[in-house]
Design an enzyme around this catalytic site. Structure first.
Site, PDB file in Angstrom:
ATOM      1  N   GLY A  48       2.940  -4.525   9.018  1.00  0.00           N
ATOM      2  CA  GLY A  48       2.900  -3.074   9.269  1.00  0.00           C
ATOM      3  C   GLY A  48       1.716  -2.353   8.662  1.00  0.00           C
ATOM      4  N   SER A  90      -2.500  -1.244   9.490  1.00  0.00           N
ATOM      5  CA  SER A  90      -3.598  -1.250  10.457  1.00  0.00           C
ATOM      6  C   SER A  90      -4.850  -1.885   9.849  1.00  0.00           C
ATOM      7  CB  SER A  90      -3.917   0.178  10.897  1.00  0.00           C
ATOM      8  OG  SER A  90      -4.329   0.936   9.783  1.00  0.00           O
ATOM      9  N   GLN A  98       0.853  -1.199   0.000  1.00  0.00           N
ATOM     10  CA  GLN A  98       0.000   0.000   0.000  1.00  0.00           C
ATOM     11  C   GLN A  98       0.883   1.241   0.000  1.00  0.00           C
ATOM     12  OE1 GLN A  98      -3.332  -0.581   3.137  1.00  0.00           O
ATOM     13  NE2 GLN A  98      -1.726  -2.000   3.690  1.00  0.00           N
ATOM     14  N   ASN A  99       2.187   1.052   0.138  1.00  0.00           N
ATOM     15  CA  ASN A  99       3.077   2.201   0.290  1.00  0.00           C
ATOM     16  C   ASN A  99       3.384   2.841  -1.055  1.00  0.00           C
ATOM     17  OD1 ASN A  99       3.053   1.589   2.923  1.00  0.00           O
ATOM     18  ND2 ASN A  99       5.069   0.608   2.973  1.00  0.00           N
ATOM     19  N   ILE A 100       3.680   4.134  -0.976  1.00  0.00           N
ATOM     20  CA  ILE A 100       3.955   4.892  -2.201  1.00  0.00           C
ATOM     21  C   ILE A 100       5.417   5.322  -2.236  1.00  0.00           C
ATOM     22  CG2 ILE A 100       1.573   5.698  -2.487  1.00  0.00           C
ATOM     23  CD1 ILE A 100       2.469   8.357  -1.156  1.00  0.00           C
ATOM     24  N   ASP A 101       6.243   4.706  -1.355  1.00  0.00           N
ATOM     25  CA  ASP A 101       7.615   5.198  -1.182  1.00  0.00           C
ATOM     26  C   ASP A 101       8.647   4.524  -2.076  1.00  0.00           C
ATOM     27  OD1 ASP A 101       8.094   2.658   0.055  1.00  0.00           O
ATOM     28  OD2 ASP A 101       7.554   3.478   2.014  1.00  0.00           O
ATOM     29  N   HIS A 115      -1.404   1.430  -4.314  1.00  0.00           N
ATOM     30  CA  HIS A 115      -1.710   2.857  -4.148  1.00  0.00           C
ATOM     31  C   HIS A 115      -0.758   3.734  -4.961  1.00  0.00           C
ATOM     32  CE1 HIS A 115      -3.899   1.988  -0.054  1.00  0.00           C
ATOM     33  NE2 HIS A 115      -4.614   1.657  -1.112  1.00  0.00           N
TER      34      HIS A 115
HETATM   35  P1  NAD Z   1      -1.251   2.749   9.151  1.00  0.00           P
HETATM   36  O1  NAD Z   1      -0.518   4.009   9.502  1.00  0.00           O
HETATM   37  O2  NAD Z   1      -2.725   2.755   9.236  1.00  0.00           O
HETATM   38  O3  NAD Z   1      -0.731   1.564  10.078  1.00  0.00           O
HETATM   39  C1  NAD Z   1       0.638   1.343  10.283  1.00  0.00           C
HETATM   40  C2  NAD Z   1       0.822   0.053  11.037  1.00  0.00           C
HETATM   41  O4  NAD Z   1       2.223  -0.179  11.122  1.00  0.00           O
HETATM   42  C3  NAD Z   1       0.276   0.107  12.475  1.00  0.00           C
HETATM   43  O5  NAD Z   1      -0.475  -1.066  12.706  1.00  0.00           O
HETATM   44  C4  NAD Z   1       1.537   0.164  13.325  1.00  0.00           C
HETATM   45  O6  NAD Z   1       1.378  -0.487  14.567  1.00  0.00           O
HETATM   46  C5  NAD Z   1       2.515  -0.594  12.438  1.00  0.00           C
HETATM   47  N1  NAD Z   1       3.931  -0.314  12.656  1.00  0.00           N
HETATM   48  C6  NAD Z   1       4.521   0.808  13.146  1.00  0.00           C
HETATM   49  N2  NAD Z   1       5.865   0.649  13.176  1.00  0.00           N
HETATM   50  C7  NAD Z   1       6.119  -0.588  12.695  1.00  0.00           C
HETATM   51  C8  NAD Z   1       7.311  -1.331  12.478  1.00  0.00           C
HETATM   52  N3  NAD Z   1       8.510  -0.837  12.760  1.00  0.00           N
HETATM   53  N4  NAD Z   1       7.207  -2.593  11.972  1.00  0.00           N
HETATM   54  C9  NAD Z   1       5.986  -3.127  11.685  1.00  0.00           C
HETATM   55  N5  NAD Z   1       4.825  -2.461  11.864  1.00  0.00           N
HETATM   56  C10 NAD Z   1       4.899  -1.214  12.370  1.00  0.00           C
HETATM   57  O7  NAD Z   1      -0.719   2.344   7.700  1.00  0.00           O
HETATM   58  P2  NAD Z   1      -1.468   1.577   6.545  1.00  0.00           P
HETATM   59  O8  NAD Z   1      -2.277   0.461   7.083  1.00  0.00           O
HETATM   60  O9  NAD Z   1      -0.414   1.302   5.551  1.00  0.00           O
HETATM   61  O10 NAD Z   1      -2.514   2.644   5.957  1.00  0.00           O
HETATM   62  C11 NAD Z   1      -2.195   4.025   5.736  1.00  0.00           C
HETATM   63  C12 NAD Z   1      -2.275   4.488   4.272  1.00  0.00           C
HETATM   64  O11 NAD Z   1      -1.346   5.592   4.071  1.00  0.00           O
HETATM   65  C13 NAD Z   1      -1.824   3.426   3.312  1.00  0.00           C
HETATM   66  O12 NAD Z   1      -2.342   3.624   2.056  1.00  0.00           O
HETATM   67  C14 NAD Z   1      -0.325   3.677   3.304  1.00  0.00           C
HETATM   68  O13 NAD Z   1       0.357   3.075   2.291  1.00  0.00           O
HETATM   69  C15 NAD Z   1      -0.255   5.208   3.255  1.00  0.00           C
HETATM   70  N6  NAD Z   1       1.049   5.640   3.816  1.00  0.00           N
HETATM   71  C16 NAD Z   1       2.162   5.258   3.139  1.00  0.00           C
HETATM   72  C17 NAD Z   1       3.407   5.552   3.637  1.00  0.00           C
HETATM   73  C18 NAD Z   1       4.609   5.076   2.843  1.00  0.00           C
HETATM   74  O14 NAD Z   1       4.534   5.002   1.608  1.00  0.00           O
HETATM   75  N7  NAD Z   1       5.693   4.732   3.524  1.00  0.00           N
HETATM   76  C19 NAD Z   1       3.535   6.256   4.853  1.00  0.00           C
HETATM   77  C20 NAD Z   1       2.363   6.668   5.510  1.00  0.00           C
HETATM   78  C21 NAD Z   1       1.101   6.334   4.991  1.00  0.00           C
END
Ligand code: NAD
Length: 266
Positions: free
Chosen positions: A215, A217, A105-108, A123
């Site tokens: 990782g 929610s 789901q990440n966009i990074d 995404h």
């Molecule tokens: P979320 O923020 O809803 O949930 C993040 C989950 O990761 C939580 O359950 C948390 O407990 C867990 N977490 C925190 N640190 C961790 C670690 N070190 N190892 C494993 N798990 C860990 O994120 P989501 O469910 O991905 O939904 C949010 C939306 O926003 C998605 O579409 C997401 O891709 C996007 N988003 C993307 C990025 C990115 O591209 N890196 C960053 C922020 C949000």
């Protein structure tokens, strides 16, 4: 760590012929990219209806341009600086042992930077610009390009630069189309998912023996349906997250748990 769950996960992975790794923002937390839900009040500061829909963004930029610049900075700067962590790299090692599809789901772009090849970015990717009328890729950014955009935004948010100068400088980095056709290839709230990518993700999920959910929610639909669909199709679903989860939950950070799990399984 629950030892029964650990053994269940190791044995399921050893037996599996196909694995799906389904990742969310948590896998990139140890690369320095905050998860929005955990980050202190991110959505309170930037309400999603104003900042995380295209219509909201286009309206908000007219009334609060500095806030929109701050929002974009908060999103792109950590991605510009990030490198894959031990969790992303462990998944690549697993791909060498078993047929693996990564659905993120990440966009990074960090799975791609790590070297994952069978990858579905449901995404989209912040590192790509697409033509919305044709769906064609217009430009692929390097992380340095994003850093240059972040630098321009810093100058603007600290009021050292006017909006006109910002636009002129951004034009050198970003393939603007004044009709608004060229957009970052990211799915915002209310957008449909990229059809071909989503279809491949759904196919991989019903064909896998194990789905590792890392990782996330599970709050963002329709992506959050994928673990449920895998389970309904007979797969073992294993969850890695520091926060409690139902079923076979491996407690901890992805950068620690994933390397240990893959080491024990193969
Ligand atoms: P979320 O923020 O809803 O949930 C993040 C989950 O990761 C939580 O359950 C948390 O407990 C867990 N977490 C925190 N640190 C961790 C670690 N070190 N190892 C494993 N798990 C860990 O994120 P989501 O469910 O991905 O939904 C949010 C939306 O926003 C998605 O579409 C997401 O891709 C996007 N988003 C993307 C990025 C990115 O591209 N890196 C960053 C922020 C949000």
């Amino acid at each position: 760590m629950d030892i029964d769950n650990w053994l269940t996960a190791v044995l399921a992975l050893r037996k599996a012929k196909r694995v799906v790794v389904f990742t969310g923002a948590g896998i990139s937390a140890e690369s320095g990219i905050p998860t929005f839900r955990d980050a202190d009040g991110f959505w309170q500061r930037f309400p999603p209806e104003l900042y995380a829909t295209w219509n909201g963004l286009l309206t908000t930029v007219l009334t609060k341009p500095h806030s929109v610049a701050e929002f974009v900075l908060n999103v792109i700067e950590p991605v510009a600086k990030a490198e894959p962590n031990a969790g992303h790299l462990a998944i690549v090692r697993m791909e060498q042992r078993v047929k693996t599809t990564v659905i993120t789901q990440n966009i990074d772009g960090l799975h791609q930077s790590a070297g994952s090849t069978e990858l579905q970015e449901v995404h989209g990717s912040l590192l790509e610009v697409v033509d919305t009328s044709t769906g064609q890729l217009v430009k692929r950014f390097e992380r340095d390009d994003l850093m240059r955009i972040a630098d321009c935004l810093h100058q603007y948010t600290s009021r050292q630069q006017s909006a006109e100068t910002l636009l002129l400088e951004l034009q050198q980095q970003y393939p603007f189309d004044w009709m608004g056709r060229h957009r970052p290839n990211v799915v915002l709230f209310g957008d449909g998912l990229p059809e071909a990518v989503w279809t491949k993700a759904c196919e991989a999920v019903v064909e896998c023996d194990v789905l590792l959910s890392v990782g996330t929610s599970g709050a963002v639909y329709p992506a959050a349906m994928l673990p449920e669909n895998a389970k309904a199709a007979g797969a073992t679903v294993i969850t890695i997250d520091p926060k409690p989860r139902h079923g076979c939950w491996l407690e901890g950070d992805a950068g620690t748990v994933l390397p240990d799990l893959i080491h024990d399984a193969y």
